[in-house]
Write a protein that holds these residues in place. Structure first.
Motif, PDB file in Angstrom:
ATOM      1  N   ASP A   1       0.846  -1.199   0.030  1.00  0.00           N
ATOM      2  CA  ASP A   1      -0.043   0.048  -0.022  1.00  0.00           C
ATOM      3  C   ASP A   1       0.994   1.232   0.056  1.00  0.00           C
ATOM      4  O   ASP A   1       0.127   2.358  -0.470  1.00  0.00           O
ATOM      5  CB  ASP A   1      -0.918   0.115   1.341  1.00  0.00           C
ATOM      6  CG  ASP A   1      -1.900  -1.028   1.032  1.00  0.00           C
ATOM      7  OD1 ASP A   1      -2.296  -1.568   0.267  1.00  0.00           O
ATOM      8  OD2 ASP A   1      -2.511  -1.411   2.345  1.00  0.00           O
ATOM      9  N   THR A   2       1.937   1.254   0.438  1.00  0.00           N
ATOM     10  CA  THR A   2       2.966   2.539   0.275  1.00  0.00           C
ATOM     11  C   THR A   2       3.821   2.394  -0.826  1.00  0.00           C
ATOM     12  O   THR A   2       4.442   3.507  -0.894  1.00  0.00           O
ATOM     13  CB  THR A   2       3.840   2.262   1.625  1.00  0.00           C
ATOM     14  OG1 THR A   2       4.833   1.236   1.441  1.00  0.00           O
ATOM     15  CG2 THR A   2       3.187   1.886   2.862  1.00  0.00           C
ATOM     16  N   GLY A   3       3.763   1.446  -1.804  1.00  0.00           N
ATOM     17  CA  GLY A   3       4.446   1.666  -2.963  1.00  0.00           C
ATOM     18  C   GLY A   3       5.677   0.920  -2.965  1.00  0.00           C
ATOM     19  O   GLY A   3       6.639   0.918  -3.694  1.00  0.00           O
ATOM     20  N   ARG A   4       6.104   0.180  -1.712  1.00  0.00           N
ATOM     21  CA  ARG A   4       7.391  -0.749  -1.476  1.00  0.00           C
ATOM     22  C   ARG A   4       7.090  -1.918  -2.402  1.00  0.00           C
ATOM     23  O   ARG A   4       6.086  -2.682  -2.523  1.00  0.00           O
ATOM     24  CB  ARG A   4       7.457  -0.949  -0.066  1.00  0.00           C
ATOM     25  CG  ARG A   4       8.584  -1.634   0.230  1.00  0.00           C
ATOM     26  CD  ARG A   4       8.861  -2.151   1.560  1.00  0.00           C
ATOM     27  NE  ARG A   4       7.913  -2.876   2.217  1.00  0.00           N
ATOM     28  CZ  ARG A   4       7.789  -4.110   2.372  1.00  0.00           C
ATOM     29  NH1 ARG A   4       8.586  -4.752   1.659  1.00  0.00           N
ATOM     30  NH2 ARG A   4       6.686  -4.678   2.971  1.00  0.00           N
TER      31      ARG A   4
ATOM     32  N   PHE B   1      -1.542   6.700 -10.808  1.00  0.00           N
ATOM     33  CA  PHE B   1      -0.386   6.673 -10.846  1.00  0.00           C
ATOM     34  C   PHE B   1       0.538   6.968  -9.615  1.00  0.00           C
ATOM     35  O   PHE B   1       0.220   7.708  -8.857  1.00  0.00           O
ATOM     36  CB  PHE B   1       0.435   7.538 -11.963  1.00  0.00           C
ATOM     37  CG  PHE B   1      -0.043   7.129 -13.411  1.00  0.00           C
ATOM     38  CD1 PHE B   1       0.782   6.438 -13.825  1.00  0.00           C
ATOM     39  CD2 PHE B   1      -1.359   7.638 -13.740  1.00  0.00           C
ATOM     40  CE1 PHE B   1       0.644   6.048 -15.527  1.00  0.00           C
ATOM     41  CE2 PHE B   1      -1.396   7.311 -15.170  1.00  0.00           C
ATOM     42  CZ  PHE B   1      -0.484   6.506 -15.989  1.00  0.00           C
ATOM     43  N   ARG B   2       1.863   6.030  -9.167  1.00  0.00           N
ATOM     44  CA  ARG B   2       2.325   6.467  -8.126  1.00  0.00           C
ATOM     45  C   ARG B   2       3.956   6.228  -8.322  1.00  0.00           C
ATOM     46  O   ARG B   2       4.450   5.186  -8.921  1.00  0.00           O
ATOM     47  CB  ARG B   2       1.798   5.418  -6.858  1.00  0.00           C
ATOM     48  CG  ARG B   2       2.805   5.650  -5.645  1.00  0.00           C
ATOM     49  CD  ARG B   2       2.167   4.586  -4.592  1.00  0.00           C
ATOM     50  NE  ARG B   2       2.174   3.347  -4.883  1.00  0.00           N
ATOM     51  CZ  ARG B   2       1.429   2.408  -4.416  1.00  0.00           C
ATOM     52  NH1 ARG B   2       0.417   2.476  -3.471  1.00  0.00           N
ATOM     53  NH2 ARG B   2       1.355   1.076  -4.856  1.00  0.00           N
ATOM     54  N   ASP B   3       4.700   7.079  -8.138  1.00  0.00           N
ATOM     55  CA  ASP B   3       6.008   7.224  -8.488  1.00  0.00           C
ATOM     56  C   ASP B   3       6.203   6.697  -9.893  1.00  0.00           C
ATOM     57  O   ASP B   3       7.388   6.098 -10.043  1.00  0.00           O
ATOM     58  CB  ASP B   3       6.764   6.446  -7.357  1.00  0.00           C
ATOM     59  CG  ASP B   3       8.320   6.712  -7.470  1.00  0.00           C
ATOM     60  OD1 ASP B   3       8.864   7.400  -7.878  1.00  0.00           O
ATOM     61  OD2 ASP B   3       8.850   5.511  -7.014  1.00  0.00           O
ATOM     62  N   GLY B   4       5.608   6.980 -10.773  1.00  0.00           N
ATOM     63  CA  GLY B   4       5.635   6.841 -12.202  1.00  0.00           C
ATOM     64  C   GLY B   4       5.004   5.417 -12.690  1.00  0.00           C
ATOM     65  O   GLY B   4       4.996   5.119 -13.674  1.00  0.00           O
TER      66      GLY B   4
ATOM     67  N   GLY C   1      -6.878 -11.570  -7.232  1.00  0.00           N
ATOM     68  CA  GLY C   1      -8.157 -10.680  -6.867  1.00  0.00           C
ATOM     69  C   GLY C   1      -7.978  -9.280  -7.476  1.00  0.00           C
ATOM     70  O   GLY C   1      -6.949  -8.929  -8.275  1.00  0.00           O
ATOM     71  N   ARG C   2      -8.864  -8.275  -6.962  1.00  0.00           N
ATOM     72  CA  ARG C   2      -8.839  -7.075  -7.584  1.00  0.00           C
ATOM     73  C   ARG C   2      -9.021  -6.185  -6.158  1.00  0.00           C
ATOM     74  O   ARG C   2      -9.840  -6.288  -5.285  1.00  0.00           O
ATOM     75  CB  ARG C   2     -10.255  -6.825  -8.350  1.00  0.00           C
ATOM     76  CG  ARG C   2      -9.762  -7.169 -10.008  1.00  0.00           C
ATOM     77  CD  ARG C   2     -10.794  -6.957 -10.880  1.00  0.00           C
ATOM     78  NE  ARG C   2     -12.001  -7.653 -10.632  1.00  0.00           N
ATOM     79  CZ  ARG C   2     -11.880  -9.061 -11.366  1.00  0.00           C
ATOM     80  NH1 ARG C   2     -11.192  -9.276 -11.913  1.00  0.00           N
ATOM     81  NH2 ARG C   2     -13.207  -9.771 -11.086  1.00  0.00           N
ATOM     82  N   VAL C   3      -8.166  -5.074  -6.132  1.00  0.00           N
ATOM     83  CA  VAL C   3      -8.263  -4.108  -5.010  1.00  0.00           C
ATOM     84  C   VAL C   3      -9.667  -3.426  -5.291  1.00  0.00           C
ATOM     85  O   VAL C   3     -10.233  -3.278  -4.149  1.00  0.00           O
ATOM     86  CB  VAL C   3      -7.135  -2.952  -5.477  1.00  0.00           C
ATOM     87  CG1 VAL C   3      -7.430  -1.855  -4.342  1.00  0.00           C
ATOM     88  CG2 VAL C   3      -5.848  -3.661  -5.369  1.00  0.00           C
ATOM     89  N   SER C   4      -9.968  -3.324  -6.470  1.00  0.00           N
ATOM     90  CA  SER C   4     -11.611  -2.395  -6.802  1.00  0.00           C
ATOM     91  C   SER C   4     -12.763  -3.663  -6.591  1.00  0.00           C
ATOM     92  O   SER C   4     -12.268  -4.987  -6.579  1.00  0.00           O
ATOM     93  CB  SER C   4     -11.726  -1.728  -7.788  1.00  0.00           C
ATOM     94  OG  SER C   4     -11.452  -2.536  -8.989  1.00  0.00           O
ATOM     95  N   GLU C   5     -13.540  -3.186  -6.660  1.00  0.00           N
ATOM     96  CA  GLU C   5     -15.007  -4.160  -6.799  1.00  0.00           C
ATOM     97  C   GLU C   5     -15.354  -4.339  -8.126  1.00  0.00           C
ATOM     98  O   GLU C   5     -16.488  -5.131  -8.378  1.00  0.00           O
ATOM     99  CB  GLU C   5     -16.000  -3.603  -5.854  1.00  0.00           C
ATOM    100  CG  GLU C   5     -15.546  -3.514  -4.280  1.00  0.00           C
ATOM    101  CD  GLU C   5     -16.727  -2.595  -3.576  1.00  0.00           C
ATOM    102  OE1 GLU C   5     -16.650  -2.595  -2.171  1.00  0.00           O
ATOM    103  OE2 GLU C   5     -17.392  -1.925  -4.231  1.00  0.00           O
ATOM    104  N   MET C   6     -14.548  -3.707  -9.038  1.00  0.00           N
ATOM    105  CA  MET C   6     -15.037  -4.259 -10.342  1.00  0.00           C
ATOM    106  C   MET C   6     -15.119  -5.640 -10.632  1.00  0.00           C
ATOM    107  O   MET C   6     -14.089  -6.356 -10.189  1.00  0.00           O
ATOM    108  CB  MET C   6     -14.158  -3.497 -11.116  1.00  0.00           C
ATOM    109  CG  MET C   6     -14.561  -3.586 -12.817  1.00  0.00           C
ATOM    110  SD  MET C   6     -13.109  -3.025 -13.835  1.00  0.00           S
ATOM    111  CE  MET C   6     -12.038  -4.257 -13.644  1.00  0.00           C
TER     112      MET C   6
END
Length: 528
Positions: A360-363, A395-398, A418-423
């Motif tokens: 979740d932090t981009g790591r 987008f996050r850090d490119g 899975g999917r982060v969203s509910e789509m």
């Protein structure tokens, strides 16, 4: 360190692919539909004339052209005519309702409309919503306002592809976001040039002018991108004549036209291999059967491999990455599953693309750990049209954040978990519950609603709507479905409508969809 020079760079206009095909293979078949055949020279001439009509109406560089049609040769003409004119193609799913198409028009603000003659309500709705359209043409019709008439009157004025820059858009590819509102992913000429090269490299190596492709999915979306790759190699494309999916016709055309590749979605592939014609027709010409758009159950994969042989090619990718994230070639479809994984891989990173699994932090996470699938590379889109909020979230850090969850193994094979969203994805189409919920909640006898995507052996996933009716009402599931039908495309209608007295809530008062999903799963388990 050398100084960067501010040099404006040209891009190859996608229309040049058609110019080159006509120049080198002018007398060969380009498109086949029913009893009619168009050579590359004929298709090129028609496109140049239609582009001249667009130019004469003042449609030019950067202007959006909304195109609404099922598969048809004049849809192909419209696609390339947009690029010849320097305009931006905005194709729609022909199954959308007039209201839904108006929503796409409000985002893209087209200056021209080209619509199939069978959809006059859509044309009228867009004309009312976007006053001042410079041009309205009917596709597959007759009369002065038809594509055929425009081509005939501009034949002597045919134009060649306009000059474009490396960042000039060529396609607004519609998708849905967390809000459920339509978003236009901006695809550029340079980006699409890479995508075409990548498709030919990873999905169907060795394709050339002797090949033939069969279009069994709408050219307005992924199949349209697949079609462009055929143009790049002057391989003919066959359009089924039926106005509905007919497996018998597909297998007949594979045999008679010696089809060597086709693009489809898992649900359609499943229907094809289960149809008796698969064993009655000669399909030995097939080298690549490419599928994407949704997960494919392992049992269905095995059945397809048994019937067709080692020709399956799977890829994973979103519209925002133009389908270019991973590829699983034919010789990897029997790859053993790693420990703890119950489903197959969707392959490895496409040539020129990079995948990163992030928390979740981009790591970036190591192999074997689940996180969000993020990607970078030339196939990633420029961003969403006039939607800075969506761009900031995506987008996050490119890195482009796909919203999907997955793991990479030690060899770089990706597994979607899975999917982060509910789509959810039904029959290869992305469906966002929020849009459906909003429609349901507009009914005066409904107080709460939640739509959940659940697994389905035929469609990959289907929607179940759980609703809470107002006390004392007499609303039935049939009545609610009839009320929803004109407001939603058929493929978006939930397969089931369930009435509950209340929906579970979180500690913050929000509807707890995970609890709904768990209850639905438990109820399904009890009935099996």
């Amino acid at each position: 360190m050398s100084e960067r020079l501010p040099i404006a760079r040209r891009a190859m206009n996608l229309g040049e692919l058609l110019v080159q095909a006509a120049r080198r293979h002018g007398d060969r078949d380009a498109v086949v539909s029913g009893d009619r055949r168009w050579t590359w020279r004929e298709l090129h001439a028609d496109v140049g004339a239609l582009a001249a009509e667009l130019r004469a109406a003042g449609v030019g560089s950067g202007d959006a052209v909304l195109v609404h049609s099922p598969n048809h040769v004049e849809l192909i003409q419209a696609m390339f005519a947009c690029w010849f004119a320097g305009a931006v193609l905005v194709p729609t799913n022909f199954r959308l309702t007039p209201t839904e198409v108006v929503g796409l028009a409000e985002v893209s603000r087209p200056v021209a409309w080209i619509g199939h003659a069978d959809y006059p309500e859509h044309a009228q709705a867009v004309a009312e919503a976007v006053p001042g359209l410079r041009l309205r043409l009917r596709l597959a019709g007759d009369g002065d306002d038809s594509v055929a008439a425009a081509v005939a009157r501009r034949r002597a004025e045919a134009v060649r592809p306009a000059l474009v820059g490396r960042d000039d858009p060529c396609w607004y590819f519609f998708t849905s976001g967390t809000s459920g509102r339509p978003k236009a992913a901006v695809l550029g000429h340079d980006q699409m040039g890479f995508v075409v090269t990548n498709h030919l490299c990873d999905l169907m190596p060795g394709t050339d002018h002797r090949d033939a492709s069969l279009a069994v999915a709408p050219l307005s979306h992924g199949a349209g991108i697949h079609f462009i790759t055929q143009v790049a190699r002057a391989a003919k494309t066959v359009l089924p004549a039926a106005d509905h999916f007919d497996p018998a016709e597909v297998w007949r055309l594979v045999e008679t036209e010696r089809v060597s590749n086709l693009f489809t979605v898992p649900t359609i592939l499943k229907r094809l291999v289960e149809h008796p014609e698969v064993r009655l027709r000669d399909h030995s010409s097939l080298r690549y059967v490419i599928y994407a758009g949704a997960p494919m159950y392992r049992s269905d994969q095995l059945r397809a491999l048994e019937e067709l042989g080692p020709v399956l090619v799977q890829y994973y990718g979103l519209g925002e990455v133009t389908g270019n994230i991973t590829v699983l070639p034919p010789d990897q479809h029997d790859r053993p599953l790693p420990d703890g994984v119950d489903f197959g891989s969707c392959g490895v990173a496409r040539v020129g693309m990079q995948i990163s699994i992030q928390d979740d932090t981009g790591r970036e996470l190591p192999a074997g750990q689940q996180g969000e699938i993020c990607v970078c590379g030339p196939a990633v889109f420029q961003g969403y049209l006039n939607n800075p909020e969506a761009n900031a979230a995506s987008f996050r850090d490119g890195w482009f954040r796909t919203g999907d969850l997955g793991i990479l193994d030690a060899e770089g094979f990706l597994y979607i978990t899975g999917r982060v969203s509910e789509m959810y994805i039904s029959g290869g189409s992305n469906i966002h519950p929020r849009e459906i919920e909003e429609k349901i909640l507009a009914h005066p006898d409904i107080t709460e609603a939640a739509v959940i995507g659940v697994p389905d052996p035929d469609w990959g996933e289907v929607g179940i709507a759980v609703v809470v009716p107002r006390p004392g009402g007499e609303l039935t599931a049939t009545a609610l479905r009839d009320w929803l039908a004109p407001k939603l495309s058929r493929y978006k209608l939930p397969k089931q409508l369930l009435f509950w007295e209340e929906l579970p809530k979180s500690g913050y008062g929000k509807i707890a969809k995970r609890a709904i999903r768990d209850r639905l799963a438990a109820e399904r388990a009890e009935t099996t």
